[in-house]
Design a protein around this motif. Structure first.
Motif, mmCIF file in Angstrom:
data_model
loop_
_atom_site.group_PDB
_atom_site.id
_atom_site.type_symbol
_atom_site.label_atom_id
_atom_site.label_comp_id
_atom_site.label_asym_id
_atom_site.label_seq_id
_atom_site.Cartn_x
_atom_site.Cartn_y
_atom_site.Cartn_z
ATOM 1 N N SER A 171 0.773 -1.128 0.218
ATOM 2 C CA SER A 171 0.269 -0.120 -0.086
ATOM 3 C C SER A 171 0.705 1.379 0.455
ATOM 4 O O SER A 171 0.254 2.326 -0.672
ATOM 5 C CB SER A 171 -1.317 -0.013 1.380
ATOM 6 N N GLU A 201 -7.644 2.958 4.003
ATOM 7 C CA GLU A 201 -6.233 3.192 3.394
ATOM 8 C C GLU A 201 -5.719 4.684 3.029
ATOM 9 O O GLU A 201 -4.495 4.780 2.949
ATOM 10 C CB GLU A 201 -4.847 2.493 2.847
ATOM 11 N N GLU A 361 -7.519 -2.842 -4.191
ATOM 12 C CA GLU A 361 -6.255 -4.005 -3.688
ATOM 13 C C GLU A 361 -7.304 -4.765 -2.502
ATOM 14 O O GLU A 361 -8.098 -5.781 -3.394
ATOM 15 C CB GLU A 361 -6.502 -2.919 -1.799
HETATM 16 MG MG LIG Z 1 -1.710 -2.624 2.645
#
Ligand SMILES: [Mg+2]
Ligand SMILES: Nc1ncnc2c1ncn2[C@@H]1O[C@H](COP(=O)(O)OP(=O)(O)OP(=O)(O)O)[C@@H](O)[C@H]1O
Length: 497
Positions: A171, A201, A361
């Motif tokens: 990430s 995130e 993701e």
């Molecule tokens: Mg991640």
């Protein structure tokens, strides 16, 4: 040693260089009969003839070191050998030797006795296929320590995957990539970016001043699929057990509703009402359809209008984040991803939206390998993986479990950004999906540190190890476990004590 051969050669390190300059992973250049050969230091061996005799070692150890050291200068006998893995032969454009005109494979071994030099940054950058003027700066090439500016066309023209164990920095790397894309001037060409953010995130991007006008957040709580846009067979996608006969009946009902309601604004509840009031419909089909539709309605994903309107959402160089953080049901998340990906691909094929990069993701949740774990979104992701390139619809699949990710989708990811992976099954899976990932690379992948990656595939001419740069806009200071516990205690428990 059977060296040199076409794939490897060895050279003796100059005195004093063995501990300082030459390191494993360093790029070297030497002249051969075919041109200039670029290679990478694969191994360094230290030899000392003084200690090749067992008796000498025994004497050396048994005597007082300081005394014997003066008498026998063993250090003078020490020399280093570097084993170089040959990468390619280059020819220079002109005498200045600053620009490469062509790169080819070696057909003849390096010349014994030839001098070996360090490869300059400019040459190496060109050799690896970076774009120094306009590339995406992901960090520094390991050991060589210069900017790894990945060519945006080469990375985004075809799909790519970001793979690593949890906590290795996928990430973080994705944030760096987003920064690079968002910092680019729109005139120079940037695709629209859509990010499926499973854990919320990336929402902080919206709070960064310089990106504010280029980032929009779409919260999944407000997400709605437009019921009037759905055909009878689209319902079968969401409820696969609906029979063909039931689909036919549903089709009749939908046609009736569309004829009744000129506004074309109706919901699943309206369809259910119509089924209940239909006198011609067979009773068991009626009950079954009501059951299927009721269950879909319960998901709270279907409404009279689409939200957000996907066709009008994308702009080149802008980032749209779909925040799925508040969603706990995996089925709902898959339906959302399926809808977004299908709409994006449909509009892209019709040239109604700009070329885009869709970053997913936890992609193993949306496009799993195993036949038993079905995912509604799998078909469209695999379709974009297979056909998206022709329409400039690029995928970035991020996963911490490559083994669980569809091999059809993974094998279409021409470039791979691989951070630390230690699970042997995952390593085997990615090795099988890409022939350029050899055993020696998988060994190195398992010993990478957090924030270090191997880039392979279409984005570069040769695999390269990169240390991911720091995020420029690091607003999300990550908290340690102890800090989080203490924060929790302060907020929730302190008062009660
Ligand atoms: Mg991640
Ligand atoms: N290049 C880097 N520089 C500094 N810190 C980093 C770097 N890469 C990762 N980190 C730190 O390591 C931690 C884990 O990184 P990240 O969240 O990116 O991992 P991940 O691979 O996405 O994990 P998961 O699969 O669980 O989502 C974070 O706290 C992050 O700040």
């Amino acid at each position: 040693m059977d060296l040199p051969n076409v794939s490897k050669y060895a050279f003796v390190l100059s005195k004093g260089k063995q501990n300082s300059v030459v390191k494993k992973g360093l790029f070297c250049i030497t002249q051969t009969s075919e041109g200039w050969l670029i290679g990478i230091v694969e191994k360094i061996i230290l030899e000392n003839e003084y200690f090749s005799n067992v008796q000498t070692v025994k004497d050396y150890n048994e005597n007082n070191l300081n005394v014997i050291k003066g008498m026998f200068p063993s250090e003078n006998f020490e020399y280093g050998i570097a084993i170089i893995k040959c990468l390619g032969i280059i020819s220079f454009k002109d005498e200045t030797k600053t620009k490469i005109s062509n790169i080819k494979r070696m057909l003849f071994p390096a010349k014994p006795g030839a001098e070996v030099h360090l490869c300059s940054e400019e040459i190496l950058s060109e050799f690896l296929g970076f774009n120094n003027k306009n590339g995406l700066n992901l960090g520094k090439v390991k050991i060589a320590d210069f900017d790894a500016k990945i060519d945006i066309n080469r990375l985004l023209n075809k799909h790519f995957a970001t793979l690593a164990i949890s906590g290795a920095g996928k990430s973080y790397l994705t944030s760096v990539l987003l920064e690079e894309l968002l910092l680019r001037d729109k005139e120079s060409g940037v695709p629209a970016i859509v990010l499926i953010d499973v854990h919320g995130e990336y929402v902080y991007f919206h709070n960064i001043k310089k990106f504010k006008n280029r980032v929009s957040i779409q919260d999944s709580s407000y997400f709605q699929i437009s019921v009037p846009k759905l055909f009878a067979k689209s319902f079968k996608k969401y409820q696969e057990n609906i029979s063909a006969a039931q689909v036919r009946e549903l089709n009749k009902i939908l046609t009736k509703i569309r004829n009744q309601k000129q506004s074309k604004s109706y919901t699943i509840k309206d369809i259910i009402d119509n089924i209940e009031n239909d006198e011609e419909i067979n009773k068991s089909t009626q009950q079954a359809l009501i059951g299927w539709l009721d269950e879909l309605d319960y998901l709270q994903l279907f409404g009279s209008q689409e939200n957000p309107p996907i066709k009008h959402l994308l702009k080149t160089g802008n980032l749209t984040i779909f925040n799925l953080q508040s969603e706990t049901s995996i089925r709902k998340k898959q339906i959302i991803v399926d809808y977004i990906a299908s709409q994006l691909f449909y509009f892209r094929k019709k040239n109604k939206i700009p070329p885009f990069l869709l970053i997913i993701e936890e992609s193993h949740q949306f496009c799993p390998e195993a036949a038993q774990s079905k995912a509604i979104s799998k078909w469209i992701i695999e379709t974009i993986a297979r056909e998206g390139r022709k329409f400039m619809a690029c995928l970035n699949l991020i996963s911490q479990r490559p083994k669980r990710l569809s091999s059809t989708a993974l094998s279409q990811c021409n470039s791979k950004l691989i951070l630390k992976i230690s699970n042997p099954y995952d390593l085997k899976h990615i090795q099988e999906s890409d022939e350029s990932i050899t055993k020696s690379y998988t060994d190195m992948i398992s010993s990478l540190a957090v924030g270090e990656l191997l880039i392979v595939g279409n984005a570069v001419n040769y695999p390269a190890f990169i240390e991911v740069r720091q995020r420029i806009c690091d607003q999300t200071k990550s908290r340690s476990l102890l800090e989080m516990c203490s924060h929790w205690w302060n907020i929730h428990e302190k008062e009660r004590n």
